[in-house]
Design an enzyme around this catalytic site. Structure first.
Site, PDB file in Angstrom:
ATOM      1  N   GLU A   1       0.838  -1.210   0.000  1.00 35.41           N
ATOM      2  CA  GLU A   1       0.000   0.000   0.000  1.00 35.41           C
ATOM      3  C   GLU A   1       0.870   1.256   0.000  1.00 35.41           C
ATOM      4  O   GLU A   1       0.649   2.177  -0.787  1.00 35.41           O
ATOM      5  CB  GLU A   1      -0.936  -0.034   1.215  1.00 35.41           C
ATOM      6  CG  GLU A   1      -2.042   0.984   1.107  1.00 35.41           C
ATOM      7  CD  GLU A   1      -3.120   0.804   2.156  1.00 35.41           C
ATOM      8  OE1 GLU A   1      -3.871  -0.188   2.094  1.00 35.41           O
ATOM      9  OE2 GLU A   1      -3.219   1.662   3.055  1.00 35.41           O
TER      10      GLU A   1
ATOM     11  N   ARG B   1      -5.505  33.055 -17.953  1.00 35.78           N
ATOM     12  CA  ARG B   1      -6.170  34.061 -17.109  1.00 35.78           C
ATOM     13  C   ARG B   1      -5.386  35.376 -17.131  1.00 35.78           C
ATOM     14  O   ARG B   1      -4.197  35.402 -16.794  1.00 35.78           O
ATOM     15  CB  ARG B   1      -6.265  33.517 -15.678  1.00 35.78           C
ATOM     16  CG  ARG B   1      -6.692  34.516 -14.627  1.00 35.78           C
ATOM     17  CD  ARG B   1      -8.158  34.810 -14.704  1.00 35.78           C
ATOM     18  NE  ARG B   1      -8.593  35.656 -13.597  1.00 35.78           N
ATOM     19  CZ  ARG B   1      -9.777  36.253 -13.574  1.00 35.78           C
ATOM     20  NH1 ARG B   1     -10.640  36.085 -14.570  1.00 35.78           N
ATOM     21  NH2 ARG B   1     -10.127  37.000 -12.550  1.00 35.78           N
TER      22      ARG B   1
ATOM     23  N   GLN C   1       5.944  36.835 -11.494  1.00 34.26           N
ATOM     24  CA  GLN C   1       6.907  35.865 -10.936  1.00 34.26           C
ATOM     25  C   GLN C   1       6.341  35.116  -9.711  1.00 34.26           C
ATOM     26  O   GLN C   1       6.634  33.942  -9.511  1.00 34.26           O
ATOM     27  CB  GLN C   1       8.189  36.598 -10.553  1.00 34.26           C
ATOM     28  CG  GLN C   1       9.363  35.659 -10.450  1.00 34.26           C
ATOM     29  CD  GLN C   1      10.641  36.407 -10.124  1.00 34.26           C
ATOM     30  OE1 GLN C   1      10.745  37.022  -9.059  1.00 34.26           O
ATOM     31  NE2 GLN C   1      11.588  36.370 -11.018  1.00 34.26           N
TER      32      GLN C   1
END
Ligand SMILES: Cc1cc2nc3c(=O)[nH]c(=O)nc-3n(C[C@H](O)[C@H](O)[C@H](O)COP(=O)(O)OP(=O)(O)OC[C@H]3O[C@@H](n4cnc5c(N)ncnc54)[C@H](O)[C@@H]3O)c2cc1C
Length: 387
Positions: free
Chosen positions: A242, A268, A279
């Protein structure tokens, strides 16, 4: 990393990615057991629910490295991370213990239908009083002739509300420490076994979770997985699978959110420019790439070790830590970069919600650090069992 995939593995990854995106989205807003089972059968047909089980028992016989590729593709393609988590938990915490510790008869009896997608498995060790402290279980199993009588309860059992088969840990020697536990394979519907109501969770909502109660539940002695007293070994083996492979689902989910975030930052516009030109935005995205790629290297290193039969305890603990911390960070950053849209359902906030439980299950991140510290020869030794 992907350039080193064999053509067969690359084809498998592409097939799973396309399948998961096309066929696994949930048709329902809230959890719907019938829809879950419909998708489970489809996943079974694609070989996902039995991926690491040997072909002779109905699986695809993948090694850990290929399974990590497959689960990463599942996590990327399937926007319902809860469903992908349920598939991985079934495979790694339930089927792999049967593969590794079951008798030939048990493997032939249980595995084919669990691989094909016909049946679903759940694994229960956690109890209200025994979370991280897994050796101090209160659920008791007492031998009575040709069967064991189980009494007690489990909590946070993934897949319990839909499970056909349960792998359950119980104390056969209370206070017996590592040798006090025994693992059982139990059929759903066995008299004395009852499943509670599904939990309402913050994340992984597509993965059903519930308590499981045992009230004089008689389990045939032939359903012991391994032998009496080897439950902790069975559990440790399942956690090895797992911790190494399951978190590949999160790598895929992170990749999906990262790609969307990069596209969003390029599109956008604010202040007359795409926000990716600022930045503060681009550096945040580079940090997201760094978190994902470094966690990915650790996970695939652990998977390679497991495939090669090498010791992978520390490698899988490091991978679990790195992937889950990266998933939380990446989810937070993706929400921030979307602005208000980031907090809408179906947006990057889903990754954050799905990542929070990942720092807890399969051994909390604090427990992983304890284990790594012990491997370094420092850190507290495990306390002796309570009496
Ligand atoms: C979504 C989800 C699915 C799950 N699925 C399953 C499942 O299928 N089967 C199953 O059996 N269980 C499952 N679990 C349960 C999970 O394994 C446990 O929640 C986990 O082991 C932690 O136990 P706990 O929640 O009782 O926390 P506790 O053990 O009570 O821990 C509480 C806090 O104390 C810290 N802590 C405890 N001991 C130490 C220590 N020695 N050193 C440092 N810090 C410590 C922990 O890190 C944690 O921050 C699931 C949990 C979740 C959230």
């Amino acid at each position: 990393m992907n350039s080193r995939l064999s053509p067969e593995t690359a084809a498998m990854r592409d097939m799973v990615l396309a399948f998961a995106g096309r066929d696994l989205p949930s048709a329902a807003d809230a959890f719907d057991a019938a829809d879950f089972r419909r998708r489970w059968r489809l996943a079974g047909k694609q070989g996902l629910t039995g991926a690491t089980v040997p072909a002779e028992y109905g699986g695809s016989g993948l090694d850990a490295e290929s399974a990590a590729v497959l689960l990463e593709a599942l996590g990327e393609g399937c926007a319902d991370t809860g469903f992908a988590f349920s598939v991985a938990a079934h495979l790694l915490a339930c089927l792999m213990p049967i593969v590794e510790f079951g008798t030939n008869e048990q493997k032939r009896h249980w595995l084919p239908a669990l691989c094909s997608g016909e049946r679903i498995a759940a694994h229960g060790i956690t109890e209200p009083e025994a979370g991280s402290d897994t050796l101090n279980l209160r659920t008791r199993a007492e031998r009575q002739g040709d069967h064991y009588l189980l009494n007690g309860s489990k909590c946070f059992t993934t897949n319990a509300p839909v499970a056909d088969v349960f792998i359950v840990q119980a104390a056969t020697r209370p206070s017996g420490g590592f040798f006090g536990l025994t693992a059982f394979i139990i059929e759903a519907g066995t008299p004395g076994l009852r499943v509670g109501r599904p939990y309402a969770k913050t994340g992984l909502r597509g993965s059903p979770t519930a308590d499981v109660y045992f009230d004089d539940c008689a389990v045939p002695a032939g359903h012991v997985l391994g032998t009496e007293g080897t439950g902790a070994t069975v559990f440790t083996g399942s956690m090895k699978w797992e911790r190494t492979c399951l978190f590949a689902v999160y790598l895929g989910a992170m990749r999906r959110v990262l790609d969307d975030t990069v596209a969003f930052a390029a599109e956008r516009e604010q202040f007359g420019a795409p926000i990716g030109e600022f930045q503060a935005v681009s550096h945040r995205i580079v940090d997201m790439v760094l978190a994902l790629e470094s966690a990915r290297l650790l996970l695939f290193d652990a998977a390679r070790r497991l495939s090669a039969g090498e010791d992978c305890d520390v490698a899988s603990a490091l991978a679990k830590l790195a992937v889950t911390e990266a998933a939380v960070k990446l989810g937070l950053d993706a929400v921030q970069l979307r602005g208000a849209a980031g907090v809408l359902d179906g947006g990057p906030g889903d990754l954050l919600r799905d990542a929070l439980p990942a720092r807890i299950f399969s051994g909390t991140n604090e427990i992983q650090k304890n284990n790594i510290a012990r491997a370094l020869g420092i850190g507290r030794r495990r306390p002796s069992p309570r009496r």
